[in-house]
Design a protein around this motif. Structure first.
Motif, PDB file in Angstrom:
ATOM      1  N   TRP A  93      65.290  -4.701 -25.532  1.00  0.00           N
ATOM      2  CA  TRP A  93      64.098  -4.290 -24.761  1.00  0.00           C
ATOM      3  C   TRP A  93      62.799  -4.699 -24.937  1.00  0.00           C
ATOM      4  CZ3 TRP A  93      59.977  -1.853 -26.641  1.00  0.00           C
ATOM      5  CH2 TRP A  93      58.811  -1.206 -25.658  1.00  0.00           C
ATOM      6  N   ALA A  94      62.672  -5.258 -26.372  1.00  0.00           N
ATOM      7  CA  ALA A  94      61.372  -5.740 -26.638  1.00  0.00           C
ATOM      8  C   ALA A  94      61.246  -7.147 -26.145  1.00  0.00           C
ATOM      9  CB  ALA A  94      61.274  -5.783 -28.271  1.00  0.00           C
ATOM     10  N   THR A 129      65.110   1.556 -20.872  1.00  0.00           N
ATOM     11  CA  THR A 129      63.649   2.072 -20.662  1.00  0.00           C
ATOM     12  C   THR A 129      63.518   3.257 -21.634  1.00  0.00           C
ATOM     13  OG1 THR A 129      64.343   3.682 -19.020  1.00  0.00           O
ATOM     14  CG2 THR A 129      63.764   1.545 -18.240  1.00  0.00           C
ATOM     15  N   THR A 184      57.966  -9.969 -19.889  1.00  0.00           N
ATOM     16  CA  THR A 184      57.871  -9.520 -18.546  1.00  0.00           C
ATOM     17  C   THR A 184      58.838  -9.694 -17.818  1.00  0.00           C
ATOM     18  OG1 THR A 184      56.806 -11.396 -17.721  1.00  0.00           O
ATOM     19  CG2 THR A 184      55.386 -10.198 -19.010  1.00  0.00           C
ATOM     20  N   GLU A 205      62.647  -8.035 -23.127  1.00  0.00           N
ATOM     21  CA  GLU A 205      62.622  -8.184 -21.807  1.00  0.00           C
ATOM     22  C   GLU A 205      60.954  -7.640 -21.573  1.00  0.00           C
ATOM     23  OE1 GLU A 205      66.796  -5.906 -20.493  1.00  0.00           O
ATOM     24  OE2 GLU A 205      64.872  -4.753 -20.865  1.00  0.00           O
ATOM     25  N   THR A 206      60.297  -6.906 -22.418  1.00  0.00           N
ATOM     26  CA  THR A 206      59.183  -6.363 -22.206  1.00  0.00           C
ATOM     27  C   THR A 206      58.158  -7.296 -22.519  1.00  0.00           C
ATOM     28  OG1 THR A 206      59.703  -4.034 -22.859  1.00  0.00           O
ATOM     29  CG2 THR A 206      57.430  -4.577 -22.883  1.00  0.00           C
ATOM     30  N   GLY A 258      61.698  -7.318 -17.609  1.00  0.00           N
ATOM     31  CA  GLY A 258      61.772  -5.952 -17.262  1.00  0.00           C
ATOM     32  C   GLY A 258      63.157  -5.665 -16.508  1.00  0.00           C
ATOM     33  N   ALA A 292      55.215   0.566 -25.160  1.00  0.00           N
ATOM     34  CA  ALA A 292      55.622  -0.275 -24.298  1.00  0.00           C
ATOM     35  C   ALA A 292      54.491  -0.640 -23.380  1.00  0.00           C
ATOM     36  CB  ALA A 292      56.510   0.295 -23.179  1.00  0.00           C
ATOM     37  N   ARG A 352      56.774   5.070 -24.364  1.00  0.00           N
ATOM     38  CA  ARG A 352      56.066   4.649 -23.342  1.00  0.00           C
ATOM     39  C   ARG A 352      54.842   3.714 -23.709  1.00  0.00           C
ATOM     40  NH1 ARG A 352      58.094   9.030 -18.579  1.00  0.00           N
ATOM     41  NH2 ARG A 352      60.003   8.336 -18.585  1.00  0.00           N
ATOM     42  N   MET A 368      52.896  -3.447 -25.740  1.00  0.00           N
ATOM     43  CA  MET A 368      53.675  -4.550 -25.821  1.00  0.00           C
ATOM     44  C   MET A 368      53.595  -5.477 -24.487  1.00  0.00           C
ATOM     45  SD  MET A 368      57.174  -3.543 -27.861  1.00  0.00           S
ATOM     46  CE  MET A 368      57.625  -5.178 -27.745  1.00  0.00           C
ATOM     47  N   MET A 369      53.610  -4.810 -23.345  1.00  0.00           N
ATOM     48  CA  MET A 369      53.375  -5.492 -22.202  1.00  0.00           C
ATOM     49  C   MET A 369      51.881  -6.146 -22.140  1.00  0.00           C
ATOM     50  SD  MET A 369      54.224  -2.578 -19.202  1.00  0.00           S
ATOM     51  CE  MET A 369      55.944  -1.798 -19.418  1.00  0.00           C
TER      52      MET A 369
END
Length: 219
Positions: free
Chosen positions: A158-159, A172, A165, A161-162, A167, A182, A179, A185-186
Motif C-alpha cells: 500500500w505504501a 485502502t 501515486t 502504491e501511495t 493507487g 495516507a 487515512r 504520504m500522498m
C-alpha cells in the motif's frame, strides 16, 4: 566561507549522532509494531527507548531555538522540518541533507553534483518515508473492523502504491488515523517524486546541451 555561528557548530556536531538515534528510534518502533508476541519486558524496553529518544530530539530542538536567537513562532516557521520531526519523530531520518553536509565538513571529501545529490536525497527519503508510513498505517489498521490491510506486507504494498501515486485501490485504510497517514504520504510522495524527475530531466537537458555545444557548426 563556512558558517561558524554557534547554531552551525551545534548542527555539525550533533547531526550524525542524532541521525543514528533516529534509526534506533525507527528500529524500536518497528519492533513494537511487528513483534506480536513481544514479552512485557522487551515491550517496556522499546517504550523507554522511544520516549528517551523523543526527549533527546525535543532537547535538540530547544537548543537550536535558543542558539537561533529567534522568537519561537518565527523559529517554528523558518525551521519547519525541525518542528515536524519533533512532532513526528518517525520522520527524523528524512533529515539526510544536513547529515550529508556534516559528513562532508568532517571528511572534506569532494561533493557530488547538485543533480546527483537531489536524486540521492529524494530516493533515500522515499524509501524511509515508505517504510515509516507502512509501519504507522499498519499499526492503525491492524485488527480494525473491515480492514483490508491484514499483514505488514500489505502495508508495504500500500505504501508503494501511495507514494508512487498509482493507487490501485486493492488495499485502502479504513481508520481515521490510517487515512490521515495516507494524506501525508500522498503529499510527501508527490514532492519527492517531483524532485527526482525534475532533477533527472534537468540533468539530461544539461548533458544534451553540452553535447550540442561540442558539435562543429554546420558548413
Amino acid at each position: 566561507m563556512d558558517d561558524d555561528s554557534p547554531y552551525a557548530r551545534w548542527e555539525q556536531r550533533t547531526e550524525i549522532p542524532l541521525f543514528l538515534a533516529s534509526l534506533i528510534f525507527l528500529a524500536a518502533y518497528a519492533a513494537r509494531v511487528l513483534t506480536v508476541d513481544m514479552t512485557p519486558v522487551w515491550r517496556s524496553v522499546c517504550w523507554v527507548t522511544l520516549l528517551s529518544l523523543w526527549l533527546l530530539f525535543a532537547g535538540d530542538y530547544v537548543v537550536r531555538w535558543h542558539l537561533s536567537g529567534q522568537r519561537f513562532p518565527h523559529f517554528a516557521r523558518t525551521h519547519f522540518l525541525h518542528t515536524v520531526v519533533v512532532i513526528l519523530p518517525l520522520l527524523r531520518p528524512l533529515r539526510i541533507v544536513p547529515l550529508y553536509d556534516a559528513v562532508q565538513h568532517r571528511q572534506g571529501a569532494p561533493r557530488l553534483s547538485l543533480h546527483a545529490r537531489v536524486i540521492a536525497y529524494a530516493s533515500l527519503s522515499t524509501l524511509l518515508l515508505g517504510f515509516a508510513g507502512a509501519l504507522a498505517v499498519y499499526q492503525q489498521e491492524r485488527g480494525a473492523p473491515g480492514a483490508t490491510m491484514r499483514t505488514f506486507g500489505d502495508a508495504v504494498w500500500w505504501a508503494a502504491e501511495t507514494i508512487s501515486t498509482v493507487g490501485y485501490g486493492d488495499i485502502t485504510p479504513v481508520t481515521t488515523g490510517g487515512r490521515a497517514i495516507a494524506m501525508g504520504m500522498m503529499a510527501g510522495g508527490l514532492a519527492l517524486l517531483g524532485a527526482v524527475t525534475g532533477s533527472f530531466s534537468s540533468w539530461l537537458l544539461q548533458i544534451f546541451s553540452h553535447e550540442s555545444d561540442k558539435r562543429p557548426p554546420d558548413s
